[in-house]
Scaffold this active site. Structure first.
Site, PDB file in Angstrom:
ATOM      1  CE  LYS A 188      -4.914  13.820  -3.650  1.00  0.00           C
ATOM      2  NZ  LYS A 188      -5.117  13.267  -2.457  1.00  0.00           N
ATOM      3  CD  GLU A 264       7.534  22.457   4.233  1.00  0.00           C
ATOM      4  OE1 GLU A 264       8.123  21.933   5.334  1.00  0.00           O
ATOM      5  OE2 GLU A 264       8.332  23.497   3.804  1.00  0.00           O
ATOM      6  CB  CYS A 298       5.472  17.318  10.202  1.00  0.00           C
ATOM      7  SG  CYS A 298       4.915  19.055  10.332  1.00  0.00           S
ATOM      8  CD  GLU A 397       6.103  11.830  10.654  1.00  0.00           C
ATOM      9  OE1 GLU A 397       6.024  11.342   9.341  1.00  0.00           O
ATOM     10  OE2 GLU A 397       6.206  12.839  10.706  1.00  0.00           O
TER      11      GLU A 397
HETATM   12  P1  NAD Z   1       0.630  10.966   2.729  1.00  0.00           P
HETATM   13  O1  NAD Z   1       1.979  11.240   2.267  1.00  0.00           O
HETATM   14  O2  NAD Z   1       0.167   9.768   3.076  1.00  0.00           O
HETATM   15  O3  NAD Z   1      -0.494  11.837   2.006  1.00  0.00           O
HETATM   16  C1  NAD Z   1      -0.427  13.134   1.758  1.00  0.00           C
HETATM   17  C2  NAD Z   1      -1.090  13.739   0.247  1.00  0.00           C
HETATM   18  O4  NAD Z   1      -0.561  13.100  -0.806  1.00  0.00           O
HETATM   19  C3  NAD Z   1      -2.414  13.112   0.457  1.00  0.00           C
HETATM   20  O5  NAD Z   1      -3.394  14.126  -0.531  1.00  0.00           O
HETATM   21  C4  NAD Z   1      -2.418  11.927  -0.662  1.00  0.00           C
HETATM   22  O6  NAD Z   1      -3.475  11.841  -1.061  1.00  0.00           O
HETATM   23  C5  NAD Z   1      -1.435  12.382  -1.509  1.00  0.00           C
HETATM   24  N1  NAD Z   1      -0.675  11.249  -2.082  1.00  0.00           N
HETATM   25  C6  NAD Z   1      -0.286   9.985  -1.680  1.00  0.00           C
HETATM   26  N2  NAD Z   1       0.377   9.177  -2.577  1.00  0.00           N
HETATM   27  C7  NAD Z   1       0.449  10.006  -3.709  1.00  0.00           C
HETATM   28  C8  NAD Z   1       1.143   9.888  -4.931  1.00  0.00           C
HETATM   29  N3  NAD Z   1       1.647   8.571  -5.257  1.00  0.00           N
HETATM   30  N4  NAD Z   1       1.324  10.846  -5.547  1.00  0.00           N
HETATM   31  C9  NAD Z   1       0.594  12.057  -5.489  1.00  0.00           C
HETATM   32  N5  NAD Z   1       0.018  12.224  -4.318  1.00  0.00           N
HETATM   33  C10 NAD Z   1      -0.254  11.174  -3.376  1.00  0.00           C
HETATM   34  O7  NAD Z   1       0.505  11.750   3.885  1.00  0.00           O
HETATM   35  P2  NAD Z   1      -0.343  12.087   5.459  1.00  0.00           P
HETATM   36  O8  NAD Z   1      -0.765  10.699   5.620  1.00  0.00           O
HETATM   37  O9  NAD Z   1      -1.604  12.581   4.676  1.00  0.00           O
HETATM   38  O10 NAD Z   1      -0.057  13.082   6.265  1.00  0.00           O
HETATM   39  C11 NAD Z   1       0.777  12.560   7.285  1.00  0.00           C
HETATM   40  C12 NAD Z   1       2.416  12.941   6.847  1.00  0.00           C
HETATM   41  O11 NAD Z   1       2.716  14.357   6.453  1.00  0.00           O
HETATM   42  C13 NAD Z   1       3.405  12.716   8.011  1.00  0.00           C
HETATM   43  O12 NAD Z   1       4.684  12.082   7.437  1.00  0.00           O
HETATM   44  C14 NAD Z   1       3.761  14.055   8.365  1.00  0.00           C
HETATM   45  O13 NAD Z   1       5.172  14.133   8.949  1.00  0.00           O
HETATM   46  C15 NAD Z   1       3.567  14.846   7.100  1.00  0.00           C
HETATM   47  N6  NAD Z   1       3.676  16.387   7.623  1.00  0.00           N
HETATM   48  C16 NAD Z   1       4.574  17.154   7.084  1.00  0.00           C
HETATM   49  C17 NAD Z   1       4.449  18.560   7.570  1.00  0.00           C
HETATM   50  C18 NAD Z   1       5.689  19.539   7.287  1.00  0.00           C
HETATM   51  O14 NAD Z   1       5.276  20.851   7.125  1.00  0.00           O
HETATM   52  N7  NAD Z   1       6.593  19.105   7.028  1.00  0.00           N
HETATM   53  C19 NAD Z   1       3.149  19.056   7.945  1.00  0.00           C
HETATM   54  C20 NAD Z   1       2.158  17.994   8.224  1.00  0.00           C
HETATM   55  C21 NAD Z   1       2.242  16.664   7.930  1.00  0.00           C
END
Ligand code: NAD
Length: 494
Positions: A188, A264, A298, A397
């Protein structure tokens, strides 16, 4: 991969890609369609199918069927390797299409999408493909009257839920090790980057991935993502995204079938600069670490933690370097940085900066959205000084090109400030004193510490966090362990 400079705008206008749901090897129109808005100019790129809970049910059932009849897990390791390596080469053949799609949906410079994201996708598929028959099972010494085996069994159906900032890279960091060990999957992708995942999955089918082994269902997190995280027939949910969503996914996993979560999450990286460092290199890297990918990383180095005695000198160099990293149309070859991935993300960044300034921060650069006339979302390099380590801006962040400046006077204080957030993903130490480098890097509670560099590494090393940055690293052979169960068979001999 061609080396000639492509005309990104022409390619953006002509690139063809699937927009459906991929379930059991077939493309479906989906129960609803949603617009993909480009952050380059706010225009609609296309519409794409979003799946509902019923689509997730069918995708999980397809993955389950493909896993249980062993059409993939039971294939000879050599044949599975051939599929992943062939897929990696197809990614290279389609590098420019994948790069321009990345740019259209999330706004990073197409040049970088090709050089970094597509390359990572290619290398990850190849690396894990080639690793398939290098990871061995074990036979322990248990005496003459018994025979025991410890086998690595594929864990079953893996759900991957991924973000938009490095869509291809982060999706492949999950797909490649999970498929390498023989699992079947439902992916997804982020609702903000739905197109690259479909394109790369199509290449997987072309490479010979059997039907049902990789299913892709786009949709919103709160509905499609939540249906997957709480599904009773998913064995593992592997997630990259925000800490808040990670918490929701862990809860859903616990409250459904106790599937194994790997998370992650976010970060608040620091460049910790000592007076004995190569200050030019430290400043250049600190500027890069918070502006690369417009800070939507991230592991972004969003804090400059600098020794008081060299603060003015280092900060002047950082400001100089950051001033050159101005946003521009990411389809331009020379764009230093591109767009912020969405209007909502732009608003979030700007809100956090404003809160930081209201709380007493001093703005040294940037601080207001730019290129507003394009209809797109652009934020300039921004630097805020005068912050306490526990202030909002030094803690949260931002996920934008925004640097908080903090100072220290001793090694102990540098470590304490470096650790003074809920996150523990990655940071860098800048010093030419080997003993100090070792002491300080050991003291930092991070999944990764770089010494005299930032964001270096390759597929041989894990990438993941501690504390509220999550657990369960991507990359390296350790990533294959995540998707396997250890099975003991003990045989009493007669
Ligand atoms: P997000 O958490 O909003 O969304 C990530 C994914 O989760 C999307 O596919 C979204 O549709 C899904 N999602 C959202 N709510 C959900 C729920 N309740 N249940 C299941 N799935 C759900 O994050 P984002 O805005 O897409 O990405 C940015 C974040 O990702 C930042 O916090 C960043 O630090 C983190 N990130 C971490 C790493 C790492 O390796 N640690 C790498 C890249 C990004």
């Amino acid at each position: 991969m061609t080396t000639m400079t492509p005309d990104w705008r022409t390619l953006a206008a002509s690139v063809q890609y699937p927009t459906g749901l991929l379930i059991d090897g077939k493309w479906e129109a989906g129960p609803s369609r949603h617009e993909v808005i480009s952050p380059i100019d706010g225009r609609v790129v296309t519409d794409v199918a979003f799946g509902d809970a019923a689509a997730i049910d069918r995708a999980v059932a397809a993955a389950r069927a493909s896993f249980e009849d062993r059409r993939w897990a039971g294939m000879s390791p050599m044949d599975r390797k051939d599929v992943l390596v062939r897929w990696a080469h197809l990614v290279n053949d389609h590098a420019e299409q994948l790069a321009v799609l990345t740019t259209l949906e999330m706004g990073k410079p197409a040049r970088e999408a090709k050089a970094v994201d597509v390359r990572a996708c290619h290398r990850t598929l190849r690396w894990f493909g080639e690793a398939i028959d290098k990871v061995l099972d074990e036979i322990p010494k248990v005496g003459d009257s018994s025979w025991a085996m410890i086998e690595r069994e594929p864990a079953g159906v893996v759900a991957a839920i991924t973000p938009w900032n490095f869509p291809l890279t982060l999706e492949t960091w999950k797909i490649a090790p999970a498929l390498a060990v023989g699992c079947s999957m439902v992916l997804k992708p982020s609702e903000m980057s739905p197109l690259t995942a479909l394109y790369v999955a199509q290449l997987g089918l072309e490479a010979g991935l059997p039907d049902g082994v990789l299913n892709v269902v786009n949709g919103l997190g709160a509905t499609t993502g939540a249906a997957l995280a709480s599904h009773m027939d998913v064995d593992i949910v592997t997630f990259t995204g925000s800490t808040a969503t990670g918490r929701a996914i862990m809860t859903a996993a616990a409250q459904s079938n106790m599937k194994r979560p790997y998370l992650e999450l976010g970060g608040k990286g620091a460049n910790v600069v000592f007076p004995d460092a190569d200050l030019d290199a430290a400043a250049a890297a600190s500027a890069w670490a918070v502006t690369y990918n417009a800070g939507q990383m991230c592991s972004a180095g969003s804090r400059l933690v600098v020794h008081e005695s060299v603060k003015d000198e280092v900060l002047a160099k950082v400001l100089d370097a950051m001033a050159a990293m101005q946003p521009a149309d990411p389809l331009d070859h020379s764009a230093p940085i591109g767009a912020i991935a969405s209007a909502r993300q732009l608003e979030t960044i700007h809100g956090i900066v404003r809160d930081g300034l209201d709380a007493g921060g001093r703005l040294l650069m940037g601080g207001e959205p730019v290129l507003v006339e394009t209809g797109g979302s652009y934020y300039p390099p921004t630097v805020v000084d005068g912050l306490e380590p526990d202030s909002l801006l030094a803690q949260r962040e931002v996920f934008g090109p925004v640097l908080s400046v903090l100072t220290f006077t001793s090694d102990e204080e540098a470590v304490a400030i470096g650790n003074a957030t809920n996150y523990g993903l990655a940071s860098a130490v800048w010093t030419n004193d080997l003993s100090r480098a070792r002491r300080v890097s050991k003291g930092l509670k991070m999944g990764t510490v770089w010494v005299n560099c930032y964001e270096e590494g390759d597929l041989t090393v894990p990438f993941g966090g501690v504390k509220q940055s999550g657990f369960g690293s991507d990359k390296s052979l350790h990533a294959m362990d995540k998707f396997t169960d250890l099975k003991t068979t003990w045989i009493e001999l007669s």
